[in-house]
Design a protein around this motif. Sequence first.
Motif, PDB file in Angstrom:
ATOM      1  N   ASP A 240      39.132  33.268  41.797  1.00  0.00           N
ATOM      2  CA  ASP A 240      39.237  32.523  40.743  1.00  0.00           C
ATOM      3  C   ASP A 240      40.725  32.517  40.289  1.00  0.00           C
ATOM      4  O   ASP A 240      40.968  32.407  39.077  1.00  0.00           O
ATOM      5  N   SER A 241      41.513  32.511  41.096  1.00  0.00           N
ATOM      6  CA  SER A 241      43.071  32.511  40.634  1.00  0.00           C
ATOM      7  C   SER A 241      44.172  32.246  41.785  1.00  0.00           C
ATOM      8  O   SER A 241      43.715  32.247  42.895  1.00  0.00           O
ATOM      9  N   THR A 242      44.652  31.095  41.248  1.00  0.00           N
ATOM     10  CA  THR A 242      45.796  30.712  42.522  1.00  0.00           C
ATOM     11  C   THR A 242      46.982  31.496  42.771  1.00  0.00           C
ATOM     12  O   THR A 242      47.743  31.324  43.642  1.00  0.00           O
ATOM     13  N   GLU A 243      47.110  32.455  41.722  1.00  0.00           N
ATOM     14  CA  GLU A 243      48.341  33.305  41.893  1.00  0.00           C
ATOM     15  C   GLU A 243      47.942  34.589  42.494  1.00  0.00           C
ATOM     16  O   GLU A 243      46.975  35.331  42.120  1.00  0.00           O
ATOM     17  N   PRO A 244      48.708  34.987  43.735  1.00  0.00           N
ATOM     18  CA  PRO A 244      48.182  36.249  44.315  1.00  0.00           C
ATOM     19  C   PRO A 244      48.721  37.332  43.558  1.00  0.00           C
ATOM     20  O   PRO A 244      49.778  37.265  42.659  1.00  0.00           O
ATOM     21  N   VAL A 245      48.429  38.708  44.007  1.00  0.00           N
ATOM     22  CA  VAL A 245      49.162  39.657  43.397  1.00  0.00           C
ATOM     23  C   VAL A 245      49.817  40.547  44.249  1.00  0.00           C
ATOM     24  O   VAL A 245      49.092  40.626  45.491  1.00  0.00           O
ATOM     25  N   MET A 246      50.610  41.620  43.812  1.00  0.00           N
ATOM     26  CA  MET A 246      51.112  42.337  44.860  1.00  0.00           C
ATOM     27  C   MET A 246      50.569  43.746  44.576  1.00  0.00           C
ATOM     28  O   MET A 246      50.456  44.328  43.315  1.00  0.00           O
ATOM     29  N   LEU A 247      50.185  44.376  45.365  1.00  0.00           N
ATOM     30  CA  LEU A 247      49.105  45.632  45.332  1.00  0.00           C
ATOM     31  C   LEU A 247      49.772  46.704  46.188  1.00  0.00           C
ATOM     32  O   LEU A 247      50.310  46.584  47.445  1.00  0.00           O
ATOM     33  N   SER A 248      49.980  47.959  45.486  1.00  0.00           N
ATOM     34  CA  SER A 248      50.399  49.071  46.069  1.00  0.00           C
ATOM     35  C   SER A 248      49.551  50.125  45.667  1.00  0.00           C
ATOM     36  O   SER A 248      48.957  50.190  44.721  1.00  0.00           O
ATOM     37  N   ALA A 249      49.469  51.176  46.464  1.00  0.00           N
ATOM     38  CA  ALA A 249      48.374  52.215  46.533  1.00  0.00           C
ATOM     39  C   ALA A 249      48.879  53.832  47.023  1.00  0.00           C
ATOM     40  O   ALA A 249      49.732  53.725  47.868  1.00  0.00           O
ATOM     41  N   SER A 250      48.230  54.726  46.332  1.00  0.00           N
ATOM     42  CA  SER A 250      48.485  56.080  46.954  1.00  0.00           C
ATOM     43  C   SER A 250      47.322  56.864  46.735  1.00  0.00           C
ATOM     44  O   SER A 250      46.609  56.794  45.593  1.00  0.00           O
ATOM     45  N   GLY A 251      46.980  57.532  47.673  1.00  0.00           N
ATOM     46  CA  GLY A 251      45.790  58.523  47.654  1.00  0.00           C
ATOM     47  C   GLY A 251      45.886  59.924  47.015  1.00  0.00           C
ATOM     48  O   GLY A 251      47.439  60.473  46.948  1.00  0.00           O
ATOM     49  N   PHE A 252      44.853  60.277  46.416  1.00  0.00           N
ATOM     50  CA  PHE A 252      45.208  61.611  45.886  1.00  0.00           C
ATOM     51  C   PHE A 252      43.474  62.247  45.905  1.00  0.00           C
ATOM     52  O   PHE A 252      42.617  61.761  46.040  1.00  0.00           O
ATOM     53  N   ARG A 253      43.537  63.526  45.656  1.00  0.00           N
ATOM     54  CA  ARG A 253      42.234  64.232  45.723  1.00  0.00           C
ATOM     55  C   ARG A 253      41.915  64.942  44.359  1.00  0.00           C
ATOM     56  O   ARG A 253      42.654  65.241  43.944  1.00  0.00           O
ATOM     57  N   GLU A 254      40.529  65.013  44.108  1.00  0.00           N
ATOM     58  CA  GLU A 254      40.311  65.414  42.627  1.00  0.00           C
ATOM     59  C   GLU A 254      38.701  65.798  42.655  1.00  0.00           C
ATOM     60  O   GLU A 254      38.054  64.999  43.318  1.00  0.00           O
ATOM     61  N   ARG A 255      38.419  67.251  42.524  1.00  0.00           N
ATOM     62  CA  ARG A 255      36.999  67.521  42.609  1.00  0.00           C
ATOM     63  C   ARG A 255      36.250  67.559  44.074  1.00  0.00           C
ATOM     64  O   ARG A 255      35.186  67.257  44.156  1.00  0.00           O
ATOM     65  N   GLY A 256      37.151  67.479  45.070  1.00  0.00           N
ATOM     66  CA  GLY A 256      36.414  67.407  46.433  1.00  0.00           C
ATOM     67  C   GLY A 256      36.469  66.276  46.814  1.00  0.00           C
ATOM     68  O   GLY A 256      35.922  65.790  47.977  1.00  0.00           O
ATOM     69  N   GLY A 257      36.659  65.341  46.089  1.00  0.00           N
ATOM     70  CA  GLY A 257      36.676  63.641  46.492  1.00  0.00           C
ATOM     71  C   GLY A 257      38.083  63.026  46.564  1.00  0.00           C
ATOM     72  O   GLY A 257      38.973  63.783  46.159  1.00  0.00           O
ATOM     73  N   GLN A 258      38.159  61.976  47.257  1.00  0.00           N
ATOM     74  CA  GLN A 258      39.347  61.217  47.575  1.00  0.00           C
ATOM     75  C   GLN A 258      39.334  59.763  46.714  1.00  0.00           C
ATOM     76  O   GLN A 258      38.393  59.428  46.738  1.00  0.00           O
ATOM     77  N   PHE A 259      40.388  59.619  46.128  1.00  0.00           N
ATOM     78  CA  PHE A 259      40.611  58.409  45.121  1.00  0.00           C
ATOM     79  C   PHE A 259      42.185  57.668  45.564  1.00  0.00           C
ATOM     80  O   PHE A 259      42.795  58.605  46.152  1.00  0.00           O
ATOM     81  N   LEU A 260      42.022  56.440  44.930  1.00  0.00           N
ATOM     82  CA  LEU A 260      43.210  55.822  45.217  1.00  0.00           C
ATOM     83  C   LEU A 260      43.563  55.499  43.884  1.00  0.00           C
ATOM     84  O   LEU A 260      42.955  54.970  42.906  1.00  0.00           O
ATOM     85  N   LEU A 261      44.976  55.536  43.523  1.00  0.00           N
ATOM     86  CA  LEU A 261      45.807  54.961  42.246  1.00  0.00           C
ATOM     87  C   LEU A 261      46.528  53.767  43.006  1.00  0.00           C
ATOM     88  O   LEU A 261      47.375  53.822  43.475  1.00  0.00           O
ATOM     89  N   ILE A 262      45.776  52.587  42.272  1.00  0.00           N
ATOM     90  CA  ILE A 262      46.445  51.093  42.633  1.00  0.00           C
ATOM     91  C   ILE A 262      47.052  50.428  41.687  1.00  0.00           C
ATOM     92  O   ILE A 262      46.580  50.636  40.417  1.00  0.00           O
ATOM     93  N   ARG A 263      48.187  50.056  41.942  1.00  0.00           N
ATOM     94  CA  ARG A 263      49.208  49.224  41.010  1.00  0.00           C
ATOM     95  C   ARG A 263      49.325  47.874  41.180  1.00  0.00           C
ATOM     96  O   ARG A 263      49.233  47.667  42.392  1.00  0.00           O
ATOM     97  N   LEU A 264      49.111  47.167  40.418  1.00  0.00           N
ATOM     98  CA  LEU A 264      49.209  45.740  40.743  1.00  0.00           C
ATOM     99  C   LEU A 264      50.214  45.178  39.859  1.00  0.00           C
ATOM    100  O   LEU A 264      50.684  45.485  38.924  1.00  0.00           O
ATOM    101  N   SER A 265      50.749  43.932  40.362  1.00  0.00           N
ATOM    102  CA  SER A 265      51.756  43.101  39.785  1.00  0.00           C
ATOM    103  C   SER A 265      51.654  41.536  40.159  1.00  0.00           C
ATOM    104  O   SER A 265      51.277  41.434  41.400  1.00  0.00           O
ATOM    105  N   GLY A 266      52.111  40.949  39.382  1.00  0.00           N
ATOM    106  CA  GLY A 266      52.388  39.609  39.740  1.00  0.00           C
ATOM    107  C   GLY A 266      53.026  39.312  40.857  1.00  0.00           C
ATOM    108  O   GLY A 266      54.344  39.759  41.242  1.00  0.00           O
TER     109      GLY A 266
END
Length: 473
Positions: A240-266
């Motif tokens: 529902d948007s005509t404008e794409p976003v730039m997406l960057s990600a980095s992984g990290f571990r917490e309490r035995g699980g894996q997570f991603l920190l995702i940063r967005l920008s126009g």
Amino acid sequence: MPSRNNSIEGKLPFGSPHTHFNGLGSDAAATLAMVAGDLALIIDDSGKIIDLTANPREFPEAQQWLGRDWLDTVSIESRAKVMEMLANARKGVTQHWRQVNQVTADGEVPVRFVVVRLGEGGGSIAFGRDMRDAAALQQRVLQAQQSLERDYLRLRQLEARYRMLFDQSVEPVLIVDAEAFRIREANRAAHQMFHARNGSLQGGKLTALFTKPAREHLIAFLGSALVSPGVMPIEAEVVDSTEPVMLSASGFRERGGQFLLIRLSGANSAVEQNSGATLRVIEEMPDAFVLTDARMIIQAANPAFVELVSAATADQLRGRPLGDFLGRPGIDLDLIDSQLAKHDIARNVSTVVGARDGFDGEPVELSAVRTNDDQPSYGFVIRPIGRRLRDLPATTDAPRSVEQLTDLVGRMSLRDIVRESTDLIERLCIEAALEYTSNNRASAAEILGLSRQSLYSKLHRYGLGNMVDSVDE
């Protein structure tokens, strides 16, 4: 401190004590008293210590208590407990263990006592157990508890700061479960970017926020981000948007699980478009490009540089010194670094790639630039010049000069011939250094190990002082 666990109250009595203890002699009774506690005091009806047993290593002053009132051997705070225990013993009241601080030369020693009446007119016996080990253990437990409380308070403060920074950041940020790609956290800026109500993104699927054609590429990108910290950002189309976003990600571990920190920008602003185009050009350019920090540690490299140094991927190069792959040790990169520090640029510097284990390396030519940020970065463009060198005509100046020197044998003394040889070698080295540094006299003096004044003197001596395009800085 009273304790009922070691008193006789509530305990099952012996079934026939007269049968077992009627013949108990004084020696057996003394043995029982000695093993019943770490310290045993015989107290008469007036409260004086008339006999005792103790380990002299634990209570070296025990013998000095004989003939003294028990009250005089304890701390002021413990005297009320001693008086109460002696009074209860005379009345035949059931006794409980009470902690008393015995005064010694090393300070107050905590001892738990229970007083038992020996019979009418026989006085009482006080059994004591040394509580120093227990007190030390309690102190350690207390210190550990206090340390845990301090750490917990510190973590709560850090969590509060993180939460405030996370919510007030103008950059949209998401924290995503790496297994199911479900959103665990999303700040206000992320909700505004996706036109969602505050708190509505948590628990939802990340892929549902993007169009179907972009999801497969997005999932592959997130998988790469988990195993490699340097994955380049990607563009993704939002539902529902005509404008794409730039997406960057980095992984990290917490309490035995894996997570991603995702940063967005126009992604459609002019600056971001130019930046993306620049990155694509650098990736596709035929000349090798490498980006380093101020310590010349590799941060990024294009495929041409990866191929030039015979590496498998750019990830293998990231974090390694550039000197592992480029230049002759102690010469080239030091010279380039000094030029960048003075001029912020270095042009057409001749050096080698892969010089190690007796191999001279492949000749290359590089240009470099230094940014003027608070934390400067270095960019290097490198191109091989081996074919160019092979196409150049071979020089014959040096052999003719050597032949001229050998022709002097018989006409000049060896000392004069050596002096002429030294002058020739010195001149050739100076000419090579000036050519190598593009006639930069300061840099030439540096790699030759000479002062500027000495180099200038030798230039005039050999008639090289008027070389055109010389640079002093």
